[in-house]
Design an enzyme around this catalytic site. Sequence first.
Site, PDB file in Angstrom:
ATOM      1  N   ARG A 146      10.456  44.994  35.993  1.00 28.80           N
ATOM      2  CA  ARG A 146      10.506  43.699  36.661  1.00 28.80           C
ATOM      3  C   ARG A 146      10.471  43.835  38.172  1.00 28.80           C
ATOM      4  O   ARG A 146       9.920  42.998  38.866  1.00 28.80           O
ATOM      5  CB  ARG A 146      11.768  42.942  36.258  1.00 28.80           C
ATOM      6  CG  ARG A 146      11.814  42.574  34.796  1.00 28.80           C
ATOM      7  CD  ARG A 146      13.156  42.026  34.421  1.00 28.80           C
ATOM      8  NE  ARG A 146      14.149  43.095  34.556  1.00 28.80           N
ATOM      9  CZ  ARG A 146      15.387  43.038  34.126  1.00 28.80           C
ATOM     10  NH1 ARG A 146      15.824  41.966  33.543  1.00 28.80           N
ATOM     11  NH2 ARG A 146      16.207  44.058  34.271  1.00 28.80           N
TER      12      ARG A 146
ATOM     13  N   LYS B 200      29.752  48.113  23.469  1.00 27.70           N
ATOM     14  CA  LYS B 200      29.329  46.817  23.990  1.00 27.70           C
ATOM     15  C   LYS B 200      29.377  45.768  22.887  1.00 27.70           C
ATOM     16  O   LYS B 200      28.841  45.980  21.807  1.00 27.70           O
ATOM     17  CB  LYS B 200      27.883  46.952  24.494  1.00 27.70           C
ATOM     18  CG  LYS B 200      27.619  46.311  25.810  1.00 27.70           C
ATOM     19  CD  LYS B 200      26.190  46.629  26.219  1.00 27.70           C
ATOM     20  CE  LYS B 200      25.775  45.784  27.380  1.00 27.70           C
ATOM     21  NZ  LYS B 200      24.401  46.034  27.762  1.00 27.70           N
TER      22      LYS B 200
ATOM     23  N   SER C 283      18.086  39.152  29.298  1.00 26.52           N
ATOM     24  CA  SER C 283      18.873  38.559  28.214  1.00 26.52           C
ATOM     25  C   SER C 283      20.206  38.039  28.729  1.00 26.52           C
ATOM     26  O   SER C 283      20.667  36.970  28.321  1.00 26.52           O
ATOM     27  CB  SER C 283      19.119  39.590  27.110  1.00 26.52           C
ATOM     28  OG  SER C 283      17.917  39.952  26.491  1.00 26.52           O
TER      29      SER C 283
ATOM     30  N   HIS D  51      10.406  40.206  26.944  1.00 26.98           N
ATOM     31  CA  HIS D  51      10.349  41.307  25.980  1.00 26.98           C
ATOM     32  C   HIS D  51       9.098  41.179  25.106  1.00 26.98           C
ATOM     33  O   HIS D  51       8.387  42.161  24.884  1.00 26.98           O
ATOM     34  CB  HIS D  51      11.561  41.291  25.035  1.00 26.98           C
ATOM     35  CG  HIS D  51      12.866  41.588  25.673  1.00 26.98           C
ATOM     36  ND1 HIS D  51      13.967  40.778  25.488  1.00 26.98           N
ATOM     37  CD2 HIS D  51      13.283  42.604  26.466  1.00 26.98           C
ATOM     38  CE1 HIS D  51      14.996  41.293  26.131  1.00 26.98           C
ATOM     39  NE2 HIS D  51      14.608  42.400  26.752  1.00 26.98           N
TER      40      HIS D  51
END
Length: 160
Positions: free
Chosen positions: A90, A41, A127, A17
Site C-alpha cells: 500500500r 491475537k 482490515s 485483499h
Amino acid sequence: MRRAVCPGSFDPITNGHLDIIARAAKLYDEVYVAVMINQAKKGLFTVEERIDLIRSVTADYGNVRVESFHGLLVDFCKQRDIPAIVKGLRAVSDFDYELQMAQMNNGLSGVETLFVPTNPAYSFLSSSLVKEVAAWGGDVSHLVPPLVLEALTSKLPKRG
C-alpha cells in the site's frame, strides 16, 4: 504448475485483499490464500469464519484454494511446493517491513516474494480500519464484499 500464496489474517477480507488475489489468480495456475492462525491475537472472526468468507467471495476463481496455517509461511510453501509469495504493497512503510520478510523467507527456503502495488482505490485500506469504522457505524459497504459486510454487521455490537 505455477503456484503462489497470498498470506494474511484477513480479519475480515477486504476489497483490497480481493484485488491482490484476483491479480495473482491471473498470473498463476494455482493460488493459495493462507489464513494465518495467531493464538496470541483475538480476531473478530474465527479462522473458520474467515476461511468460509474467503471461499465464498473467491468462488468465481477456479484456481484459488483457501487454507489456514500456523507457523512459518515458508513451511506452508514447502509442504505444497509453492515457490512464490504474492504480497500487496500500500505504501513505502509496507515495503520496509515486507522487504525484510521477503529476504528472510528467501534465505530460509528460497521462496521468492512478488510485490504487487495496491490499486490506488485501496491504498489506505486495512482490515483493522474497516472494523473500527464499522464499529462506529460508518459505511464500509464500498470496502468489503456484500457477504463480508453482512457478516461484519452481524458480529459488531449495535451502537447508538
